[in-house]
Scaffold this active site. Structure first.
Site, PDB file in Angstrom:
ATOM      1  N   ASP A  28       0.827  -1.207   0.000  1.00 37.56           N
ATOM      2  CA  ASP A  28       0.000   0.000   0.000  1.00 37.56           C
ATOM      3  C   ASP A  28       0.869   1.268   0.000  1.00 37.56           C
ATOM      4  OD1 ASP A  28      -2.358   1.398  -0.027  1.00 37.56           O
ATOM      5  OD2 ASP A  28      -2.683   1.294   2.139  1.00 37.56           O
ATOM      6  N   HIS A  45       2.033   3.170  -9.059  1.00 37.71           N
ATOM      7  CA  HIS A  45       1.816   1.729  -9.260  1.00 37.71           C
ATOM      8  C   HIS A  45       2.971   1.124 -10.065  1.00 37.71           C
ATOM      9  CE1 HIS A  45      -2.027   2.190  -7.444  1.00 37.71           C
ATOM     10  NE2 HIS A  45      -2.588   2.852  -8.438  1.00 37.71           N
ATOM     11  N   GLU A  75     -12.474  -4.796  -3.511  1.00 35.39           N
ATOM     12  CA  GLU A  75     -13.051  -3.459  -3.313  1.00 35.39           C
ATOM     13  C   GLU A  75     -12.392  -2.399  -4.220  1.00 35.39           C
ATOM     14  OE1 GLU A  75     -12.154  -5.507  -0.701  1.00 35.39           O
ATOM     15  OE2 GLU A  75     -14.256  -6.066  -0.435  1.00 35.39           O
ATOM     16  N   LEU A 139      10.749 -20.435  -5.367  1.00 40.39           N
ATOM     17  CA  LEU A 139       9.835 -19.536  -4.647  1.00 40.39           C
ATOM     18  C   LEU A 139       8.417 -19.718  -5.179  1.00 40.39           C
ATOM     19  CD1 LEU A 139       9.186 -16.993  -2.847  1.00 40.39           C
ATOM     20  CD2 LEU A 139       9.725 -15.602  -4.851  1.00 40.39           C
TER      21      LEU A 139
HETATM   22  C1  IPE Z   1      -5.434  -2.790  -0.035  1.00 40.93           C
HETATM   23  O1  IPE Z   1      -5.069  -1.457  -0.224  1.00 40.93           O
HETATM   24  C2  IPE Z   1      -5.429  -3.515  -1.337  1.00 40.93           C
HETATM   25  C3  IPE Z   1      -4.145  -3.632  -2.016  1.00 40.93           C
HETATM   26  C4  IPE Z   1      -2.984  -3.213  -1.616  1.00 40.93           C
HETATM   27  C5  IPE Z   1      -4.207  -4.305  -3.271  1.00 40.93           C
HETATM   28  P1  IPE Z   1      -6.161  -0.310  -0.304  1.00 40.93           P
HETATM   29  O2  IPE Z   1      -5.415   0.955  -0.413  1.00 40.93           O
HETATM   30  O3  IPE Z   1      -7.161  -0.609  -1.357  1.00 40.93           O
HETATM   31  O4  IPE Z   1      -6.887  -0.439   1.120  1.00 40.93           O
HETATM   32  P2  IPE Z   1      -7.876   0.579   1.850  1.00 40.93           P
HETATM   33  O5  IPE Z   1      -8.957   0.905   0.881  1.00 40.93           O
HETATM   34  O6  IPE Z   1      -7.084   1.797   2.210  1.00 40.93           O
HETATM   35  O7  IPE Z   1      -8.336  -0.171   3.061  1.00 40.93           O
HETATM   36  C1  IPE Z   2      -1.824   0.156  -3.317  1.00 41.51           C
HETATM   37  O1  IPE Z   2      -1.542   1.499  -3.354  1.00 41.51           O
HETATM   38  C2  IPE Z   2      -2.054  -0.429  -4.680  1.00 41.51           C
HETATM   39  C3  IPE Z   2      -3.453  -0.831  -4.939  1.00 41.51           C
HETATM   40  C4  IPE Z   2      -4.412  -0.830  -4.079  1.00 41.51           C
HETATM   41  C5  IPE Z   2      -3.744  -1.291  -6.281  1.00 41.51           C
HETATM   42  P1  IPE Z   2      -2.693   2.580  -3.311  1.00 41.51           P
HETATM   43  O2  IPE Z   2      -3.116   2.894  -4.703  1.00 41.51           O
HETATM   44  O3  IPE Z   2      -3.787   2.142  -2.415  1.00 41.51           O
HETATM   45  O4  IPE Z   2      -1.932   3.818  -2.687  1.00 41.51           O
HETATM   46  P2  IPE Z   2      -2.530   4.910  -1.699  1.00 41.51           P
HETATM   47  O5  IPE Z   2      -3.094   4.173  -0.511  1.00 41.51           O
HETATM   48  O6  IPE Z   2      -3.582   5.664  -2.436  1.00 41.51           O
HETATM   49  O7  IPE Z   2      -1.347   5.729  -1.331  1.00 41.51           O
HETATM   50 MG    MG Z   3      -4.136   2.432  -0.443  1.00 42.98          MG
END
Ligand code: IPE
Ligand code: IPE
Ligand code: MG
Length: 261
Positions: A28, A45, A75, A139
């Site tokens: 995240d 990303h 989600e 792995l």
């Molecule tokens: C969780 O991250 C999902 C992934 C890293 C793929 P999110 O950024 O979507 O989670 P929330 O919405 O903050 O809980």
């Molecule tokens: C996690 O990074 C990747 C996915 C959920 C696909 P985020 O896109 O949630 O990054 P933040 O939380 O907005 O920084």
């Molecule tokens: Mg996020």
């Protein structure tokens, strides 16, 4: 990869002070990293893929045999359509361009999640990469895509119900093992170490069943900045922990002394 049966980690207490067998990561913070650097979210990303490479390599080098990465949650479809579209493109490109490299490095790739919602192109690329790498042993890299912990438990229950209907399972005898054996992660041991980058302290519908006794590690480091040092910090934190699985600390130490005698 051969199908191995692993004891549930809630039943077998592993030694303290050793590396985890299975690391599961919520990657995240990509969006916030991009914002901090004045870039579009998709750049975060893309940069996050570099951290995937770092962690995969580190697991191979350290001999950590199982790595599971949360790439897209059930989600995440709620995000703006352009971001979802770009994420799908990135996923397709990564599957296409990295499959050979993973295979060359003896990495077995599997995708878990409800893949029926993906385009036929992505489903084809998943099948192709999984088939190419299926016999690799160094792995086990599992990518959770359109994955939700609640979806996983629900689909396992559906399978059990179908078997009850045809008389293969007695409904009065359904036990934990029956659910576990039908989870999308049935070929994995339970995670020993869970890492979430990006500062949030939640599970976000990741491996709800599987994390029952996993050690949780949260770091503010944003995923694109998660490097070897950051990974080592998480591993060091893990090796210092005493996993008790309901027992007392003295029981765990006693059992370890007997084992080492
Ligand atoms: C969780 O991250 C999902 C992934 C890293 C793929 P999110 O950024 O979507 O989670 P929330 O919405 O903050 O809980
Ligand atoms: C996690 O990074 C990747 C996915 C959920 C696909 P985020 O896109 O949630 O990054 P933040 O939380 O907005 O920084
Ligand atoms: Mg996020």
């Amino acid at each position: 990869m051969k199908n191995e049966s692993h004891c549930s980690s809630t039943q077998v207490i592993p030694e303290t002070g050793i590396l985890p067998v299975h690391v599961a990561i919520i990657m995240d913070g990509n969006g916030r990293w991009a914002k901090k650097n004045g870039l579009p979210r998709i750049a975060g990303h893309k940069r996050g893929l570099e951290s995937v490479r770092t962690v995969v390599k580190a697991c191979v080098n350290k001999g950590i045999p199982y790595l599971t990465l949360f790439a897209f949650s059930s989600e995440n479809w709620r995000r703006p359509p352009t971001e979802v579209h770009l994420l799908m493109e990135l996923f397709a490109n990564a599957l296409e361009s990295k499959a050979k490299k993973l295979n060359d490095n003896d990495v077995c790739l599997r995708v878990v999640g409800d893949t029926t919602r993906f385009s036929s192109k992505i489903r084809m690329l998943i099948n192709r990469a999984e088939n190419l790498t299926r016999d690799n042993e160094k792995l086990n890299l599992t990518v959770a895509a359109n994955y939700g912990g609640r979806w996983d438990i629900s689909q396992a229950c559906q399978k059990i119900c179908a078997e009850i209907r045809v008389g293969n399972i007695n409904p009065d005898e359904v036990v934990e093992q029956d659910i576990k054996a039908r989870l999308s992660t049935r070929f994995l041991p339970e995670p020993d170490l869970f890492i979430r980058t990006g500062g949030e302290k939640r599970i976000s519908n990741f491996l709800l069943w599987q994390l029952a006794y996993t050690e949780l590690y949260f770091t503010d480091t944003l995923w694109p900045e998660f490097d070897n040092e950051a990974f080592d910090r998480a591993l060091r934190s893990f090796t210092k922990r005493q996993r008790r699985f309901g027992q007392t600390g003295d029981q765990v130490i006693g059992a370890q002394q007997i084992k080492n005698a």
